[in-house]
Motif scaffolding. Structure first.
Motif, mmCIF file in Angstrom:
data_model
loop_
_atom_site.group_PDB
_atom_site.id
_atom_site.type_symbol
_atom_site.label_atom_id
_atom_site.label_comp_id
_atom_site.label_asym_id
_atom_site.label_seq_id
_atom_site.Cartn_x
_atom_site.Cartn_y
_atom_site.Cartn_z
ATOM 1 N N SER A 1 0.829 -1.202 0.000
ATOM 2 C CA SER A 1 0.000 0.000 0.000
ATOM 3 C C SER A 1 0.863 1.252 0.000
ATOM 4 O O SER A 1 0.374 2.347 0.162
ATOM 5 C CB SER A 1 -0.917 -0.022 1.211
ATOM 6 O OG SER A 1 -0.128 -0.154 2.368
ATOM 7 N N TYR B 1 2.094 4.819 -4.174
ATOM 8 C CA TYR B 1 1.286 5.712 -4.976
ATOM 9 C C TYR B 1 2.060 6.969 -5.301
ATOM 10 O O TYR B 1 2.972 7.355 -4.583
ATOM 11 C CB TYR B 1 -0.070 6.028 -4.342
ATOM 12 C CG TYR B 1 -0.112 6.164 -2.860
ATOM 13 C CD1 TYR B 1 -0.786 5.248 -2.081
ATOM 14 C CD2 TYR B 1 0.526 7.226 -2.225
ATOM 15 C CE1 TYR B 1 -0.853 5.389 -0.715
ATOM 16 C CE2 TYR B 1 0.463 7.373 -0.856
ATOM 17 C CZ TYR B 1 -0.226 6.443 -0.104
ATOM 18 O OH TYR B 1 -0.286 6.594 1.242
ATOM 19 N N TYR C 1 -0.274 3.221 -8.673
ATOM 20 C CA TYR C 1 -1.415 2.835 -7.860
ATOM 21 C C TYR C 1 -1.470 1.323 -7.733
ATOM 22 O O TYR C 1 -1.777 0.626 -8.694
ATOM 23 C CB TYR C 1 -2.718 3.339 -8.479
ATOM 24 C CG TYR C 1 -2.725 4.823 -8.713
ATOM 25 C CD1 TYR C 1 -2.528 5.705 -7.655
ATOM 26 C CD2 TYR C 1 -2.912 5.354 -9.975
ATOM 27 C CE1 TYR C 1 -2.524 7.073 -7.842
ATOM 28 C CE2 TYR C 1 -2.914 6.728 -10.193
ATOM 29 C CZ TYR C 1 -2.720 7.568 -9.112
ATOM 30 O OH TYR C 1 -2.713 8.923 -9.317
ATOM 31 N N ALA C 2 -1.144 0.831 -6.552
ATOM 32 C CA ALA C 2 -1.193 -0.615 -6.308
ATOM 33 C C ALA C 2 -2.522 -0.933 -5.659
ATOM 34 O O ALA C 2 -2.673 -0.844 -4.442
ATOM 35 C CB ALA C 2 -0.026 -1.027 -5.419
ATOM 36 N N ILE C 3 -3.478 -1.272 -6.467
ATOM 37 C CA ILE C 3 -4.839 -1.501 -5.985
ATOM 38 C C ILE C 3 -4.993 -2.965 -5.585
ATOM 39 O O ILE C 3 -4.625 -3.845 -6.364
ATOM 40 C CB ILE C 3 -5.848 -1.168 -7.106
ATOM 41 C CG1 ILE C 3 -5.577 0.212 -7.695
ATOM 42 C CG2 ILE C 3 -7.275 -1.255 -6.594
ATOM 43 C CD1 ILE C 3 -5.665 1.312 -6.700
ATOM 44 N N VAL D 1 -9.668 6.055 -8.902
ATOM 45 C CA VAL D 1 -8.496 5.598 -8.161
ATOM 46 C C VAL D 1 -7.591 6.777 -7.829
ATOM 47 O O VAL D 1 -7.149 6.964 -6.689
ATOM 48 C CB VAL D 1 -7.740 4.521 -8.963
ATOM 49 C CG1 VAL D 1 -6.364 4.270 -8.380
ATOM 50 C CG2 VAL D 1 -8.558 3.225 -9.006
ATOM 51 N N THR E 1 -6.973 8.273 -4.119
ATOM 52 C CA THR E 1 -5.597 8.130 -3.649
ATOM 53 C C THR E 1 -5.024 9.485 -3.239
ATOM 54 O O THR E 1 -4.352 9.609 -2.217
ATOM 55 C CB THR E 1 -4.723 7.476 -4.730
ATOM 56 O OG1 THR E 1 -5.308 6.227 -5.099
ATOM 57 C CG2 THR E 1 -3.310 7.254 -4.234
ATOM 58 N N PHE F 1 -6.325 10.387 0.057
ATOM 59 C CA PHE F 1 -5.695 9.581 1.110
ATOM 60 C C PHE F 1 -4.279 10.088 1.392
ATOM 61 O O PHE F 1 -3.855 10.205 2.539
ATOM 62 C CB PHE F 1 -5.675 8.106 0.698
ATOM 63 C CG PHE F 1 -5.227 7.178 1.793
ATOM 64 C CD1 PHE F 1 -6.115 6.739 2.755
ATOM 65 C CD2 PHE F 1 -3.909 6.747 1.873
ATOM 66 C CE1 PHE F 1 -5.711 5.886 3.778
ATOM 67 C CE2 PHE F 1 -3.489 5.903 2.885
ATOM 68 C CZ PHE F 1 -4.391 5.467 3.841
ATOM 69 N N GLY G 1 1.717 4.479 4.041
ATOM 70 C CA GLY G 1 0.738 3.487 3.609
ATOM 71 C C GLY G 1 -0.465 3.404 4.533
ATOM 72 O O GLY G 1 -1.406 2.665 4.253
#
Lengths: 249, 249
Positions: free
Chosen positions: B14, B17, B176-178, B212, B216, B219, B228
């Protein structure tokens, strides 16, 4: 418009959300007199900031009880069973969003398909796709009865609509202290650009209420001690929010 | 379908990004050859997990530059200016969602109004309601050029569509690690129930990507050190999520 008995300061508090799920008790329909609903609703939604353990379950996952042959919890009002069976024409035991829209309209007004989708998302079994069964339907019906009672209680001028302040008070009475700026954003959704004060009918009220309730329950899962703050990983944040966006499409 | 060069483990991380906003550089339209776009895009989206300070600004708030008389950043491609002016018939200097849909269709395909609403929400000045000006339009146009390049790069079989794995790789290339489960939820939105593998056209790709990216960035504002994880108050959680739900209506 309702005068508010709550202080702005209180509304800004983030420790104020309830621990109750909308598990069905006795179904409330056909619609009951206002006084009875009010009494029932008061019992169903105590302010409960720090008390009993929070219910983390999915909306549709109410406590187990006995089920009749038709899949409904024992004691379900026959009116509710009939509403379901009327639209479940293939007797599959499940109904889709269009059938749900139709089934609910026998006891409530005809909800916007957007509200229906949100209700499906919140009530369906998380492992099932896009359909609900008798158990979830009974829970949903009962839940709508509670929201109806709240709506009528806070529609103080009996206009059949509630405005921003009434919405704020209604949500607050349920334990949701929504920041005023967020409430403004929510209500802007229903602004038709006419310049008149925005008011919500029951359909829109349910939509707002369900968004607030759904998100709050997800947040509470990450804040079991009711501190008003939660630490979320990026993954959990995305996992909470994206299903709402998708359901809401 | 593209074969993936990324490990599942990496995807689950996580902390991955990017810190780049989609500030306009030279506008990319009329559409340029694939190779040129690819080169430009590679410069624009470095993997950047821990490097330069994150850009917290709203999408439309790119660094100040000089503006021409028509309100566009100096050097804006005349094609972009023309696309805007064609639809801004009353010369107010602002366009609404329907006009934006029309304006973009001169350089891109005709986007679904849902995608348009999401773009409006992400690019408009936060203090302005439901309309965008030349500056935001130029930024949006340029941003779409970047997304187009990404789309073409990851549509490896040149089918004009990208599937789940290609979407995953595309988003991963942007940083972006979704989580796979979230990707599944996103892509289920485009499942027409035919039982065939879900594939996205450019419109849907932009919609997914913007959701996304938008979430993101929000966040990231709460996780400036790229740990993360972020601690959110209930108020800030609701303030982040509800505008997305409302914009997306």
């Amino acid at each position: 418009m309702a005068s508010s008995g709550f202080e702005q300061k209180k509304l800004a508090s983030s420790r104020h959300y309830p621990s109750h799920s909308f598990a069905p008790s006795a179904p409330t329909l056909p619609p009951e007199p206002y006084e009875k609903q009010q009494q029932q609703e008061t019992e169903t939604y105590p302010y409960n900031h720090h008390g009993s353990p929070p219910s983390h379950g999915h909306y549709g996952q109410h406590p187990p009880s006995s089920y009749g042959q038709n899949g409904f919890p024992a004691g379900t009002n026959p009116y509710v069973v009939r509403a379901f069976e009327m639209v479940d024409r293939d007797r599959s035991g499940f109904i889709d969003e269009n059938e749900l829209q139709q089934a609910l309209s026998s006891g409530y007004e005809r909800f916007n398909i957007r509200t229906i989708r949100l209700l499906m998302f919140l009530f369906k079994n998380p492992h099932d796709s896009l359909r609900i069964g008798p158990r979830e339907f009974a829970a949903l019906w009962s839940c709508l009865g509670h929201w109806r009672a709240i709506f009528e209680r806070f529609d103080r001028d009996r206009s059949g609509k509630i405005d921003l302040m009434e919405l704020r008070d209604a949500l607050f009475s349920l334990g949701y202290a929504i920041p005023p700026s967020v409430l403004q954003v929510i209500i802007s959704k229903y602004d038709n650009g006419s310049g008149r004060r925005v008011e919500l009918n029951f359909d829109s009220f349910v939509e707002c209420g369900m968004i607030v309730k759904g998100l709050t329950e997800k947040f509470k899962e990450k804040d079991p001690m009711y501190t008003g703050s939660a630490t979320l990983t990026y993954d959990s944040f995305m996992s909470i929010v994206i299903p709402f966006l998708v359901a809401y499409d």
